[in-house]
Write a protein that holds these residues in place. Structure first.
Motif, PDB file in Angstrom:
ATOM      1  N   SER A 127       0.925  -1.192   0.006  1.00 26.63           N
ATOM      2  CA  SER A 127      -0.122   0.245   0.216  1.00 26.63           C
ATOM      3  C   SER A 127       0.893   1.323   0.065  1.00 26.63           C
ATOM      4  O   SER A 127       2.068   1.201   0.665  1.00 26.63           O
ATOM      5  CB  SER A 127      -0.961  -0.051   1.145  1.00 26.63           C
ATOM      6  N   ALA A 128       0.443   2.206  -0.657  1.00 23.57           N
ATOM      7  CA  ALA A 128       0.974   3.446  -0.721  1.00 23.57           C
ATOM      8  C   ALA A 128       1.476   4.102   0.734  1.00 23.57           C
ATOM      9  O   ALA A 128       2.362   4.851   0.669  1.00 23.57           O
ATOM     10  CB  ALA A 128       0.492   4.707  -1.514  1.00 23.57           C
ATOM     11  N   LEU A 129       0.623   3.613   1.810  1.00 26.95           N
ATOM     12  CA  LEU A 129       0.917   4.221   2.970  1.00 26.95           C
ATOM     13  C   LEU A 129       1.637   3.172   3.889  1.00 26.95           C
ATOM     14  O   LEU A 129       1.952   3.604   5.211  1.00 26.95           O
ATOM     15  CB  LEU A 129      -0.177   4.754   3.698  1.00 26.95           C
ATOM     16  N   SER A 130       2.116   1.973   3.472  1.00 24.42           N
ATOM     17  CA  SER A 130       2.824   0.938   4.362  1.00 24.42           C
ATOM     18  C   SER A 130       4.343   1.132   4.114  1.00 24.42           C
ATOM     19  O   SER A 130       4.718   1.908   2.868  1.00 24.42           O
ATOM     20  CB  SER A 130       2.392  -0.480   3.849  1.00 24.42           C
ATOM     21  N   PRO A 131       5.088   0.686   5.046  1.00 19.32           N
ATOM     22  CA  PRO A 131       6.620   0.854   5.036  1.00 19.32           C
ATOM     23  C   PRO A 131       6.939   0.171   3.655  1.00 19.32           C
ATOM     24  O   PRO A 131       8.214   0.633   3.135  1.00 19.32           O
ATOM     25  CB  PRO A 131       7.075  -0.035   6.229  1.00 19.32           C
ATOM     26  N   GLU A 132       6.428  -0.807   3.329  1.00 21.26           N
ATOM     27  CA  GLU A 132       6.984  -1.641   1.922  1.00 21.26           C
ATOM     28  C   GLU A 132       6.570  -0.869   0.755  1.00 21.26           C
ATOM     29  O   GLU A 132       6.872  -1.377  -0.279  1.00 21.26           O
ATOM     30  CB  GLU A 132       6.490  -3.024   2.132  1.00 21.26           C
ATOM     31  N   GLY A 133       5.528  -0.008   0.813  1.00 18.25           N
ATOM     32  CA  GLY A 133       5.117   0.624  -0.297  1.00 18.25           C
ATOM     33  C   GLY A 133       5.914   2.073  -0.935  1.00 18.25           C
ATOM     34  O   GLY A 133       7.154   2.298  -0.229  1.00 18.25           O
ATOM     35  N   ARG A 134       5.344   2.856  -1.772  1.00 10.56           N
ATOM     36  CA  ARG A 134       5.771   3.997  -2.086  1.00 10.56           C
ATOM     37  C   ARG A 134       4.805   5.039  -2.336  1.00 10.56           C
ATOM     38  O   ARG A 134       3.844   4.734  -3.217  1.00 10.56           O
ATOM     39  CB  ARG A 134       6.839   3.781  -3.629  1.00 10.56           C
ATOM     40  N   LEU A 135       5.004   6.182  -1.778  1.00 11.13           N
ATOM     41  CA  LEU A 135       3.979   7.247  -1.802  1.00 11.13           C
ATOM     42  C   LEU A 135       4.600   8.336  -3.017  1.00 11.13           C
ATOM     43  O   LEU A 135       5.590   8.826  -2.561  1.00 11.13           O
ATOM     44  CB  LEU A 135       3.751   7.764  -0.529  1.00 11.13           C
ATOM     45  N   ARG A 136       3.895   8.470  -4.107  1.00 13.58           N
ATOM     46  CA  ARG A 136       4.403   9.538  -4.935  1.00 13.58           C
ATOM     47  C   ARG A 136       3.230  10.623  -5.398  1.00 13.58           C
ATOM     48  O   ARG A 136       3.439  11.430  -6.014  1.00 13.58           O
ATOM     49  CB  ARG A 136       4.734   8.550  -6.165  1.00 13.58           C
ATOM     50  N   LEU A 137       1.964  10.411  -5.111  1.00 14.21           N
ATOM     51  CA  LEU A 137       0.872  11.364  -5.419  1.00 14.21           C
ATOM     52  C   LEU A 137      -0.234  11.132  -4.426  1.00 14.21           C
ATOM     53  O   LEU A 137      -0.622  10.246  -4.051  1.00 14.21           O
ATOM     54  CB  LEU A 137       0.500  10.893  -6.965  1.00 14.21           C
ATOM     55  N   VAL A 138      -0.863  12.301  -4.438  1.00 13.02           N
ATOM     56  CA  VAL A 138      -1.788  12.736  -3.413  1.00 13.02           C
ATOM     57  C   VAL A 138      -3.086  13.057  -4.358  1.00 13.02           C
ATOM     58  O   VAL A 138      -2.764  14.112  -4.865  1.00 13.02           O
ATOM     59  CB  VAL A 138      -1.829  13.430  -2.109  1.00 13.02           C
ATOM     60  N   ILE A 139      -4.210  12.398  -4.541  1.00  7.97           N
ATOM     61  CA  ILE A 139      -5.458  12.898  -5.204  1.00  7.97           C
ATOM     62  C   ILE A 139      -6.631  13.337  -4.202  1.00  7.97           C
ATOM     63  O   ILE A 139      -6.778  12.333  -3.349  1.00  7.97           O
ATOM     64  CB  ILE A 139      -5.805  11.962  -6.130  1.00  7.97           C
TER      65      ILE A 139
END
Length: 236
Positions: A7-19
């Motif tokens: 998930s974009a908010l999990s430590p394993e994820g990657r957050l690149r955009l907020v909509i």
């Protein structure tokens, strides 16, 4: 908070955009819009109060609302009904519309984190232009606003969110969507994105491992900041 791995908010994820959704998340125009729709519904012969209209129509596309009213009354509203209601919206919004409490500070905080932002809404571009100019949000969002209505693929279809991600050049799994309606949440989750739902804990909400609930906008930036911190740790 339990999130699926990646998930974009999990430590394993990657957050690149907020909509962001528009109504109920940035601009507090949902109740006004529903009152206008309720008035039009009563004109068409549907007995619905302003209060009941919020529960019945909030977050839905005008085309879906038109179908609802037509099925309930057994009469046709005509092919121009949605455009007529849109014109009523624009006229009403031009006289003033409120911000959701804390919207300016929250939006600035997200941008300060270095995250790009976009808007994906069931509102038309014409409506959002008026709402964002009246509330002073337009300069932050210019060129980053997308209308599911104008795409003719309103939520709960995921198209507007998928389009926003594609324009930004990021994968859906790298996006977080801030929503307030079940319709919008279903669209975000169908797009394969993490959804943060702005809603009181006393109100029911859809259940999904990629859905998180917050009660105020002040909770949103720290949620993103925390995710970015732990994701950075994973890469160092």
């Amino acid at each position: 908070m339990t999130l699926t791995c990646g998930s974009a908010l999990s430590p394993e994820g990657r957050l690149r955009l907020v909509i962001f959704d528009c109504d109920g998340v940035l601009v507090d125009s949902e109740a006004l819009s529903c009152r206008i729709v309720a008035e039009a519904a009563r004109e068409a012969g549907l007995d619905v109060s302003d209060e009941a209209a919020v529960a019945r129509f909030a977050g839905r596309a005008l085309s879906s609302i038109q179908t609802d009213i037509e099925e309930a009354t057994g009469s046709s509203l005509g092919e121009n009904w949605c455009l007529t209601i849109q014109d009523r919206f624009v006229q009403a919004f031009g006289h003033g519309v409120d911000l959701v409490d804390g919207a300016h500070a929250m939006l600035d905080g997200v941008i300060d984190l270095g995250l790009p932002v976009r808007v994906g809404s069931n509102s038309s571009m014409t409506e959002m232009d008026v709402k964002f100019r009246v509330t002073g949000l337009y300069d932050r969002l210019e060129g980053r606003i997308h209308s599911a209505r104008d795409m003719k693929r309103p939520k709960p279809e995921p198209d507007v969110y998928l389009y926003a991600a594609a324009v930004e050049g990021v994968a859906p799994a790298e996006c977080v969507v801030l929503e307030d309606s079940d319709t919008g949440a279903r669209a975000a989750l169908a797009a394969g994105m993490t959804c943060v739902l702005l809603r009181s804990a006393q109100e029911p909400a859809p259940h999904d491992d990629n859905l998180i609930r917050i009660e105020t906008l002040t909770e949103f930036q720290p949620l993103l900041e925390n995710a970015l911190f732990f994701q950075k740790l994973k890469t160092t």
